[in-house]
Write an enzyme that holds these catalytic residues in place. Sequence first.
Site, PDB file in Angstrom:
ATOM      1  N   GLU A   1     -62.763  67.357  30.542  1.00  0.00           N
ATOM      2  CA  GLU A   1     -62.449  66.953  29.176  1.00  0.00           C
ATOM      3  C   GLU A   1     -62.604  68.160  28.259  1.00  0.00           C
ATOM      4  OE1 GLU A   1     -64.881  63.730  27.841  1.00  0.00           O
ATOM      5  OE2 GLU A   1     -64.605  62.551  29.673  1.00  0.00           O
TER       6      GLU A   1
ATOM      7  N   GLU B   1     -70.204  62.115  33.529  1.00  0.00           N
ATOM      8  CA  GLU B   1     -71.257  62.506  32.596  1.00  0.00           C
ATOM      9  C   GLU B   1     -72.607  61.838  32.853  1.00  0.00           C
ATOM     10  OE1 GLU B   1     -69.619  61.984  28.660  1.00  0.00           O
ATOM     11  OE2 GLU B   1     -68.418  63.805  28.834  1.00  0.00           O
TER      12      GLU B   1
END
Length: 597
Positions: free
Chosen positions: A346, A241
């Site tokens: 995710e 991320e």
Amino acid sequence: MDDGTTFTYSNQFGGYWYYDPENPLTNYACAQSWTPPINETFQYGTDNIRGVNLGGWLVPEPVSHIRTRFFGPAPALFEPFVNTTYPAVDEWTLSYNLMNETSQGGLSGVMTNHYETFITEQDFAEIAGAGLNHVRIPLGYWAIETWAGEPFLEHVSWTYFLKAIEWARKYGLRINLDFHALPGSQNGWNHSGKLGTVNVLYGPMGLANAQRSLGYIRILAEFISQPQYSNVVTIFGITNEPMGTTMGQDQLASYYVEAYDIIRTASGIGEGNGPYVLYHDGFFGVAQWAGFLTGADRIAIDDHPYVCFEGQSATPYSQRLTVPCSSWGAMFNDSMTAFGLTTAGEFSNAINDCGLWVNGVGDGTRFEGTYDGYAYTGDCTPWIDYQNWDDAFKQSIEQWALASMSALQNWFFWTWKIGNSTVTGKVEAPQWSYQLGLQGGWMPTDPRQADGVCTPTAEFDAPLSAWQTGGQGAGNTAGSAAAQYPWPPATISNPGFVSAAADLPTYTPTGGQVTLAAPTFTAASTTVSASVGSGWENAKDTVQKYTAIQTCEYLFPWVGPTAPPAPLCGNTNGRRDDGEEEAYAFPAPTPPPAGSS
């Protein structure tokens, strides 16, 4: 298991474990009948990834920030320090608190016990028995080393990552190694190690922190590319991320190209030579990376699709079951064609932000109107009181999970396990725990039930092109890639201050060659015959790790945008001359005295 306890392995899908104490690197295990055993090639793009994250294990976290998961899989670590004068809000502040918690062995004692008990061999066995074939394991840079002034417990998490390799090998699972926490922070969120600002590819230390991170990527790549481990660790998520929308896509692309070159220098080119190189989309969306590095050997793109942090709604699951297919199916399907292997690193079952510490320690929730000015939508109690959910509610969550799995195709659920709260004695974020969902009856007992749920929205026409899977043409990247995305990039955004890369602090790759420790094996009354490797696959790769230049000035790596030192180099006042990295003052409250609470 290691502690002498036993359990019964149950696998209804034709999977089998294999472990030879005399040759512990044998790759015969198979997770399920439809998943290739470890000694055969997993055909990415044809064989679907059905995986879970082992969140909160080697990178503990209590909360996160906007556009990512917020709660922590291991709340019990943080709860004792929530109401101190120096609250634990990330692993940095947790580490400072634990340094003074001598009754439990301090930082080393508490963290080692957490690593030892939060995830065990039995979890890997249960994951294979649940019909899953991959685990995504977040790892912080402190598994390799820390520099002076950084409070994290160094090295120990690497020991447990080695255990993860052993257990995955034993039960036929493959690992996505996710480099989750970088020096300086790649996103400013707590799961990057320290809550605050972005300092990788951004701010005055943005280039230096990126250099240091690339050095760690090299060290990890050299280890996992060794043939003893490459069949198990098949994917390397190089940065979790990164806040690309802050860094800039060109800057992030330059970093990605450099990381690719580093990894392929370690591994070589072609199927069987090291891992897939997995890039997070940097919050630009996967479509923005279509055509990036065409011809590169085994690259993949990653997105983390969540709906729970968007506008809140009291609409039940049963009336929202088309959302995963309509929101994600075409996007992921198109990316499989336009880019190549596309994963959802995710996702969860949560459709609102109800749950313990979802928006931060002590913060409220959007859903209940107690967070950041959001209006009241409803009461969170029925959404998290899983012990009183009826069968219809559980079935609707299961249908949501199946639709999500179908739309995403190659996925890693966040997360396998959520620890119990020390206050309530139960899980306080039930929609995020795969294990609890299996136990409670709201996760599918066979993930293949998801196949076809989103038809025809998500139906990738397998296989991927040969070059995308390490076959013919792999490694023939367009000659303009390095020219289009040179390393380092010409500029690093540093709002209001100097941004030319040439005017920012840098490190130098003269810190010696660091290799990661290999596992050790013992077996009673037997001779262990296993070559565990040197820790460095390519002996011709002689690049050393980055270190400070002794005649140059540096800022605190987590400093945020500000003016760089002037002059950068030549002023030796205050610099160390003992060869050690410099310690920096931590700009935060003084840690509590020993014994305080």
